[in-house]
Write an enzyme that holds these catalytic residues in place. Structure first.
Site, PDB file in Angstrom:
ATOM      1  N   THR A  79       0.832  -1.205   0.000  1.00  0.00           N
ATOM      2  CA  THR A  79       0.000   0.000   0.000  1.00  0.00           C
ATOM      3  C   THR A  79       0.865   1.253   0.000  1.00  0.00           C
ATOM      4  OG1 THR A  79      -0.077  -0.162   2.391  1.00  0.00           O
ATOM      5  CG2 THR A  79      -1.946  -1.078   1.205  1.00  0.00           C
ATOM      6  N   ASP A 102       3.982   4.015  -1.234  1.00  0.00           N
ATOM      7  CA  ASP A 102       4.099   4.936  -2.353  1.00  0.00           C
ATOM      8  C   ASP A 102       4.604   4.282  -3.634  1.00  0.00           C
ATOM      9  OD1 ASP A 102       3.391   7.550  -2.233  1.00  0.00           O
ATOM     10  OD2 ASP A 102       5.478   8.221  -2.559  1.00  0.00           O
ATOM     11  N   ALA A 154       4.781   1.149  -4.416  1.00  0.00           N
ATOM     12  CA  ALA A 154       3.881   0.101  -4.904  1.00  0.00           C
ATOM     13  C   ALA A 154       2.725   0.734  -5.674  1.00  0.00           C
ATOM     14  CB  ALA A 154       3.366  -0.721  -3.731  1.00  0.00           C
ATOM     15  N   HIS A 190      16.697   1.108  -9.864  1.00  0.00           N
ATOM     16  CA  HIS A 190      15.707   1.257 -10.935  1.00  0.00           C
ATOM     17  C   HIS A 190      16.315   1.892 -12.180  1.00  0.00           C
ATOM     18  CE1 HIS A 190      15.017   5.423  -9.576  1.00  0.00           C
ATOM     19  NE2 HIS A 190      14.386   5.624 -10.722  1.00  0.00           N
ATOM     20  N   LEU A 250      18.820   0.775 -13.682  1.00  0.00           N
ATOM     21  CA  LEU A 250      19.172  -0.346 -14.569  1.00  0.00           C
ATOM     22  C   LEU A 250      17.959  -0.814 -15.371  1.00  0.00           C
ATOM     23  CD1 LEU A 250      21.612  -2.382 -12.309  1.00  0.00           C
ATOM     24  CD2 LEU A 250      22.157  -0.864 -14.211  1.00  0.00           C
ATOM     25  N   GLU A 304      17.006  17.236 -11.020  1.00  0.00           N
ATOM     26  CA  GLU A 304      15.591  17.172 -10.634  1.00  0.00           C
ATOM     27  C   GLU A 304      15.082  18.563 -10.267  1.00  0.00           C
ATOM     28  OE1 GLU A 304      14.436  13.326  -8.629  1.00  0.00           O
ATOM     29  OE2 GLU A 304      16.315  13.808  -7.639  1.00  0.00           O
ATOM     30  N   HIS A 341      22.596   4.905  -8.602  1.00  0.00           N
ATOM     31  CA  HIS A 341      22.184   5.099  -9.999  1.00  0.00           C
ATOM     32  C   HIS A 341      23.348   5.552 -10.888  1.00  0.00           C
ATOM     33  CE1 HIS A 341      18.364   4.653  -8.211  1.00  0.00           C
ATOM     34  NE2 HIS A 341      18.150   5.904  -7.892  1.00  0.00           N
TER      35      HIS A 341
HETATM   36  C1  BG6 Z   1      15.344   7.669  -6.421  1.00  0.00           C
HETATM   37  C2  BG6 Z   1      15.811   8.670  -5.411  1.00  0.00           C
HETATM   38  O1  BG6 Z   1      16.109   6.513  -6.300  1.00  0.00           O
HETATM   39  O2  BG6 Z   1      15.473   8.211  -7.721  1.00  0.00           O
HETATM   40  C3  BG6 Z   1      15.023   9.938  -5.543  1.00  0.00           C
HETATM   41  O3  BG6 Z   1      15.638   8.151  -4.100  1.00  0.00           O
HETATM   42  C4  BG6 Z   1      15.030  10.441  -6.956  1.00  0.00           C
HETATM   43  O4  BG6 Z   1      15.500  10.935  -4.667  1.00  0.00           O
HETATM   44  C5  BG6 Z   1      14.655   9.322  -7.931  1.00  0.00           C
HETATM   45  O5  BG6 Z   1      14.089  11.482  -7.054  1.00  0.00           O
HETATM   46  C6  BG6 Z   1      14.814   9.779  -9.357  1.00  0.00           C
HETATM   47  O6  BG6 Z   1      14.346   8.792 -10.212  1.00  0.00           O
HETATM   48  P1  BG6 Z   1      13.794   9.133 -11.667  1.00  0.00           P
HETATM   49  O7  BG6 Z   1      13.385   7.800 -12.187  1.00  0.00           O
HETATM   50  O8  BG6 Z   1      12.686  10.103 -11.491  1.00  0.00           O
HETATM   51  O9  BG6 Z   1      14.943   9.732 -12.426  1.00  0.00           O
END
Ligand code: BG6
Length: 797
Positions: free
Chosen positions: A39, A41, A43, A209, A211, A248, A272
């Site tokens: 439940t 965010d 997910a 994520h 990757l 961002e 990342h």
């Molecule tokens: C997440 C971070 O792993 O990646 C966040 O915890 C960040 O702080 C996010 O905003 C950015 O992901 P994306 O897919 O929006 O580039």
């Protein structure tokens, strides 16, 4: 120890066998997917959609599925929340709406919510899965546990899964974990060890994520499919720099309890951007789809990363951040956070492919745009005679040449791979990548879009959907293995430690940032381009800045003392050494420098390597003050430290480098091998009167210097120039220049750094000439000069 490679290969084989076996069997198999934190965010935003996507992809291919959303909330509340999410699921745009509705209804039917809290709950879940599989005449293929929960919950959950919820022996278990995987090397090791006590390596799927982003997943295949064009280009001779960027616009509001603990480096760069870096930098395996080969090559790339220094980074924090922390975490009004929300980092890779190429990693919150990309900018050695108006994109060698892996968002607003037309026409799989349609007026990285070959995915897919599909298909190369994770923390932890008290530059946020955060590099130093008087965080604990102090000159044991903060001190010492070198070379044609090992001189070596281009290295002879009796390639060897931090970055002729002969006839420091005598002879043959131009010494907390120890009388007096000695700490056997030889030097510099040296520095300041008790007190050049270089921590405490 288990060999992960073998396990991966084994698992891949098992995966294939299980998947194909399944089709051949009469009883179809069932896969149960248990989503913990169902439940939450993540997910709600991505994971349920990813599971639905998996279902759409796999339904009708012989697999049966059950989806169990779980959380700690009551059944009623949970069911309500899940029902809402399931209702909002969407199908790909090209699916007929009737078909979509039918499949969505099936998916809803196969999904349930249950509370999963106690060991009994896990046992009950396991029993229910078994009963249902049997009831439906199926057999169990496997269980996927997707842990979308805070990391403090991992270990308990792992224990429960392991003890009460493993499937039977013929089915597999996959446990999916979301970051953070630790806070530094130590905590990551601890967590890895704990998880490793419950799961085998091949059972764990650590998600990064990035990757799963289509463009990131395309980096290796792109390099592979364009080998012919890239082979000659992907190296230091052609690449000017690499930029790996995630900008961002959002800030950390609402997440400060997490963010305050992690900050941008741990949140984004350690995972990342580092994963992307390794994909760009690693040697390309022959078989890029072998997870084993990819992992090994990634690990090699990690090993080649040059250690980061405080000056490899610039940090920022958007101005509203501290206020948000105060509000969200109920901090007092005078609380000011030092957590960086912006970081630029300069990475160097010390291998033949990348030596000298800057890799810039950058990420920040509250910036002017949202965009992620990798930009590989190539050098431009051409000069075009014709005027610019005649340049043609596909031909002119004067236009910028770059490859951009456009991960997402930004002006293009879609993932894409861009290759300058004057480089080559790339190959991408035509079934899944299409040429981007022209967008008149759009310029990217200084060029109109039309100057690039530009490809984007035929069907955009969200990272989590891709990763969930890869979990199901056992594609381990899309996940972070334990070794990979720890290698990344090994790289980042020293920098994080050294930045712990660094005051970030404050920035207003958004477009107003202007050029405030622009940075530039020189050598391995990164700094903001705009110089500002840096703000000090007000408050009782605010630490003084180095600039608050001047380099101090005074006397210590009747000799000149130079004292400063470490950076100024090292800069001053490096400058003094260079000046001595220039003088010696001018007068005698050569400079004989004897260097100590250990940790204190590392910063000095790096400084000499990075910033002293006029240093007469070609005329410098390098000698060792002392050596540990280990092979020269051993990381404990002083020579190895010299090699890593200095020699490999400067051009000293090989025949001017004089390591101590501690390893002769495959033995270490055996008296009968006469290594000490041989070194003494070499010195006598090459150094006039055995008088080094400069000897760099340190001072141990017990008053030792070189490898002359209080407990071991060798080398304190007498005729011998080089001696074998015994150290109280391991490795015990040492070789050292003797005190009489050291005292013949024209100049002796003693470098003393760190709070640990405070006590001995006090003591030695008061004692007389007592080399047997404190060998350092015996350092007094016969006719040369002695200078003490002490940082404030050692000198002032
Ligand atoms: C997440 C971070 O792993 O990646 C966040 O915890 C960040 O702080 C996010 O905003 C950015 O992901 P994306 O897919 O929006 O580039």
């Amino acid at each position: 120890m288990k060999r992960p490679g073998v396990w991966n290969m084994l698992m891949a084989a098992v995966c294939v066998a299980l998947l194909s076996g399944l089709q051949a069997q009469d009883h179809p198999g069932q896969v149960s997917i248990i989503l913990l934190g169902a439940t939450g965010d993540l997910a709600r935003k991505y994971l349920w959609q990813g599971l639905f996507h998996l279902y759409l992809e796999e339904v009708g291919k012989g697999h049966h599925f059950r989806f169990h959303g779980t959380a700690l909330t009551s059944t009623e509340q949970g069911q309500e929340a899940i029902a809402k999410v399931l209702e909002s699921l969407s199908c790909p745009g090209d699916m007929a709406s009737g078909h979509c509705a039918e499949l969505k209804a099936q998916f809803q039917q196969l999904s349930e919510y249950r509370r999963l809290k106690t060991p009994e709950d896990y046992l009950a879940l396991s029993k229910d899965i078994e009963a249902q599989v049997e009831h439906e005449g199926l057999r169990e293929t496997g269980r996927i546990f997707y842990l979308s929960v805070p990391p403090f919950a991992y270990v308990d959950i792992a224990r429960n899964i392991n003890s009460s919820c493993r499937p039977g022996p013929s089915a597999w278990l996959r446990v999916v974990l979301e970051k953070p995987f630790g806070h530094d090397l130590h905590s990551a090791q601890q967590l890895a060890a704990e998880l490793g006590s419950f799961f085998r390596e091949e059972e764990m799927y650590r998600v990064d994520h990035y990757l799963g982003k289509q463009v990131v997943a395309q980096i290796l295949p792109f390099r592979d499919q364009n080998r012919a064009a890239l082979d000659g280009l992907w190296n230091r001779h052609h690449v000017e720099r690499v930029e790996i960027v995630m900008k961002e616009t959002l800030d950390a509001e609402g997440r400060t309890s997490f963010y305050e603990e992690y900050g941008v480096i741990r949140d984004v760069l350690q995972n990342h951007l580092t994963e992307v870096l390794t994909l760009v930098a690693m040697e390309l395996p022959v078989n890029t789809s072998s997870p084993e080969a990819v992992l090994q090559h990634k690990l090699q790339a990690f090993q080649a990363l040059r250690g980061l220094q405080r000056h490899s980074a610039v940090l920022g924090q958007y101005q509203a951040y501290s206020g948000q922390v105060r509000r969200e975490l109920q901090k007092p009004d005078n609380f000011h956070s030092l957590t960086p929300t912006f970081a630029g980092i300069l990475v160097h890779i010390d291998n033949l492919r990348w030596e000298g190429v800057p890799f810039i990693l950058m990420s920040g919150k509250a910036l002017d745009e949202r965009v992620s990309y990798v930009r590989i900018l190539f050098k431009n050695q051409a000069f075009c005679v014709q005027s610019e108006k005649h340049w043609v994109a596909a031909q002119s060698r004067c236009l910028p040449r770059q490859i951009i892996f456009y991960i997402g968002h930004g002006e293009l607003d879609s993932p894409a791979v861009l290759v300058s037309r004057n480089l080559f026409r790339p190959t991408l799989p035509s079934a899944s990548w299409k040429e981007v349609e022209g967008q008149p007026g759009l310029r990217l990285f200084g060029l109109p879009l039309s100057d690039y070959y530009a490809y984007s995915p035929v069907r955009e897919q969200d990272a989590y959907s891709l990763l969930i599909s890869h979990i199901f298909h056992c594609r381990k190369d899309s996940f972070v293995t334990t070794e990979n994770l720890l290698a990344s923390w090994v790289f980042w932890t020293p920098l994080l430690d050294s930045l712990a008290h660094e005051v970030p530059r404050f920035y207003p946020g958004g477009a107003e940032n202007g050029q405030l955060l622009d940075f530039e590099f020189s050598g391995s130093h990164l700094s903001f381009s705009q110089l500002l008087p840096e703000q000090l965080v007000p408050g009782p604990d605010s630490a003084p800045l180095p600039s608050d102090f001047q380099v101090l000159t005074a006397k210590y044991r009747d000799s000149p003392l130079i004292s400063a903060w470490p950076e100024e001190l090292i800069a001053r010492l490096a400058g003094d050494i260079e000046a001595a070198a220039v003088r010696a070379v001018r007068r005698f044609g050569e400079f004989h420098l004897a260097l100590s090992g250990g940790s204190s001189p590392v910063a000095l070596f790096q400084q000499l390597a990075a910033g002293h281009y006029s240093f007469p290295w070609a005329h410098t002879h390098l000698w060792l003050v002392d050596e540990r009796c280990v092979p020269l390639w051993d990381p404990e060897s002083n020579f190895q430290g010299l090699q890593t931090h200095l020699l490999q970055h400067v051009r000293v002729p090989h025949y001017n480098v004089h390591p101590m002969p501690v390893h002769r006839r495959q033995r270490l420091c055996a008296e009968e091998d006469q290594g000490a005598q041989a070194y003494a002879e070499e010195i006598s043959a090459l150094v006039t009167n055995g008088s080094f131009d400069l000897v760099l010494l340190g001072m141990g907390t017990d008053g030792h210097t070189a490898s002359l120890f209080p407990q071991s009388p060798a080398g304190l007096d007498g005729e011998q120039l080089v001696v074998l000695t015994t150290s109280p700490s391991s490795p015990h056997q040492r070789m050292s220049l003797s005190l009489p030889l050291i005292n013949r030097a024209r100049k002796v510099a003693v470098l003393v750094m760190g709070r640990m040296k405070r006590e001995i520095a006090m003591l030695v300041s008061r004692v007389g000439h007592e080399p047997k008790k404190w060998p350092i007190s015996g350092v007094l050049p016969d006719s040369g000069q002695l200078v003490w270089y002490m940082d404030y921590d050692a000198f002032l405490g």
